[in-house]
Design an enzyme around this catalytic site. Sequence first.
Site, PDB file in Angstrom:
ATOM      1  N   THR A 144      80.953 -31.949  33.300  1.00 56.32           N
ATOM      2  CA  THR A 144      81.939 -32.992  32.703  1.00 56.32           C
ATOM      3  C   THR A 144      81.367 -34.288  32.143  1.00 56.32           C
ATOM      4  OG1 THR A 144      83.428 -32.488  34.623  1.00 56.32           O
ATOM      5  CG2 THR A 144      83.840 -34.610  33.644  1.00 56.32           C
ATOM      6  N   SER A 197      79.447 -26.226  35.272  1.00 54.87           N
ATOM      7  CA  SER A 197      78.442 -26.055  36.057  1.00 54.87           C
ATOM      8  C   SER A 197      78.852 -24.946  37.276  1.00 54.87           C
ATOM      9  CB  SER A 197      77.767 -27.278  36.828  1.00 54.87           C
ATOM     10  OG  SER A 197      78.419 -27.736  37.977  1.00 54.87           O
ATOM     11  N   THR A 205      78.932 -31.621  37.991  1.00 55.74           N
ATOM     12  CA  THR A 205      78.831 -32.221  39.687  1.00 55.74           C
ATOM     13  C   THR A 205      78.990 -30.932  40.756  1.00 55.74           C
ATOM     14  OG1 THR A 205      81.140 -32.485  39.786  1.00 55.74           O
ATOM     15  CG2 THR A 205      79.786 -34.474  39.348  1.00 55.74           C
ATOM     16  N   ASP A 206      79.934 -29.747  40.256  1.00 51.62           N
ATOM     17  CA  ASP A 206      80.146 -28.775  41.207  1.00 51.62           C
ATOM     18  C   ASP A 206      79.038 -28.083  41.652  1.00 51.62           C
ATOM     19  OD1 ASP A 206      82.775 -29.379  40.466  1.00 51.62           O
ATOM     20  OD2 ASP A 206      83.261 -27.699  39.286  1.00 51.62           O
TER      21      ASP A 206
HETATM   22  N1  ASP Z   1      83.447 -28.383  36.703  1.00 53.57           N
HETATM   23  C1  ASP Z   1      82.507 -29.663  36.302  1.00 53.57           C
HETATM   24  C2  ASP Z   1      81.093 -29.039  36.243  1.00 53.57           C
HETATM   25  O1  ASP Z   1      80.546 -29.097  37.256  1.00 53.57           O
HETATM   26  C3  ASP Z   1      82.709 -30.772  36.914  1.00 53.57           C
HETATM   27  C4  ASP Z   1      82.048 -31.940  36.822  1.00 53.57           C
HETATM   28  O2  ASP Z   1      80.915 -31.833  36.166  1.00 53.57           O
HETATM   29  O3  ASP Z   1      82.174 -32.993  37.431  1.00 53.57           O
HETATM   30  O4  ASP Z   1      80.634 -28.622  35.335  1.00 53.57           O
END
Ligand code: ASP
Length: 314
Positions: free
Chosen positions: A16, A62, A95-96
Amino acid sequence: MPSASSLVVVIGTGGTIAGTSARPGAHLGYQAGALAAQALVDAVPALAGRPLQTHSLAQLDSCDMDHATWLALAQAVTAQLARPEVAGVVVTHGTDTLEETATFLHRTVAASKPVVLTAAMRPATAPSPDGPQNLLDAVTMAATPGARGVLLAFGGAVYAGAEARKVHGYRVDAFSGGDAGALALWQDGRLRLLREWPAVDGGAAAALAVPVAEWPLVDIVTSHAGARGAALQALVAAGARGIVIAGTGNGSVHRELLAAARAAQAQGVQVWRASRCVDGGVVDSGSPDALVNAGDATPAQARVRLMLALATGA
Ligand code: ASP
């Protein structure tokens, strides 16, 4: 060329923090990983003039992180740390699955210099994105004399990478350091260290010499009311050499699943138990017939640890 040990290398993998949306004001419904690492650096005026190099390794959401990217990332980080002029490395990430990548790097890279992961909950095109401040903190952290280990700079705090876990799906303060809490805080641009830097690990670095296709298959099964042993049996039949059970509470496992776990152990499959609770881990009960205890690791982190243990014996 920058002076000795002042250069920070930013390696982009997506997430993100590199996300963009055509919809003004959007926090959701964006495309993760759309921007390359240099674009993230360029968006932070305070980074202008800092000795930085960027490298876009991947542009993934991710949730789609894979073992081949982990191998390439660990090799890239190791190579950058070996350069005398490099003070530290920053990895931008989604973050995932960040807690899994952090655990993987912790186990495979002897990070005597800082390896700082960072991320964001809001895309770069949000009216008030959190990525730029997190990236600034991460770069500053990576150039901090004396810092070491795999770290996470996020939301004004620094966590030991192998302790960090995502605890919220939307809030900007989405990470916790588990029972250990944060390692340090950013306060008015200064770092307040709350405890010692994490121990340098890298004990499973030998896995980086094993082709990804040969990494042992390890899967996660969740215990819950009405759990069926068939789920675990199916994974073993599909080639799993290790199973992590995301147990209830302090790692307790439904009797149906436990029976299947015992049968799998008898076939040589390693079975660990972790906790599906958001925070905390499994406190050892001292029972000799308990499944191997994953300790403070989340089920996803335990899966990485078990896979590396099976790949290397470390
Ligand atoms: N779906 C995103 C990822 O992990 C969520 C994020 O980065 O906050 O790439």
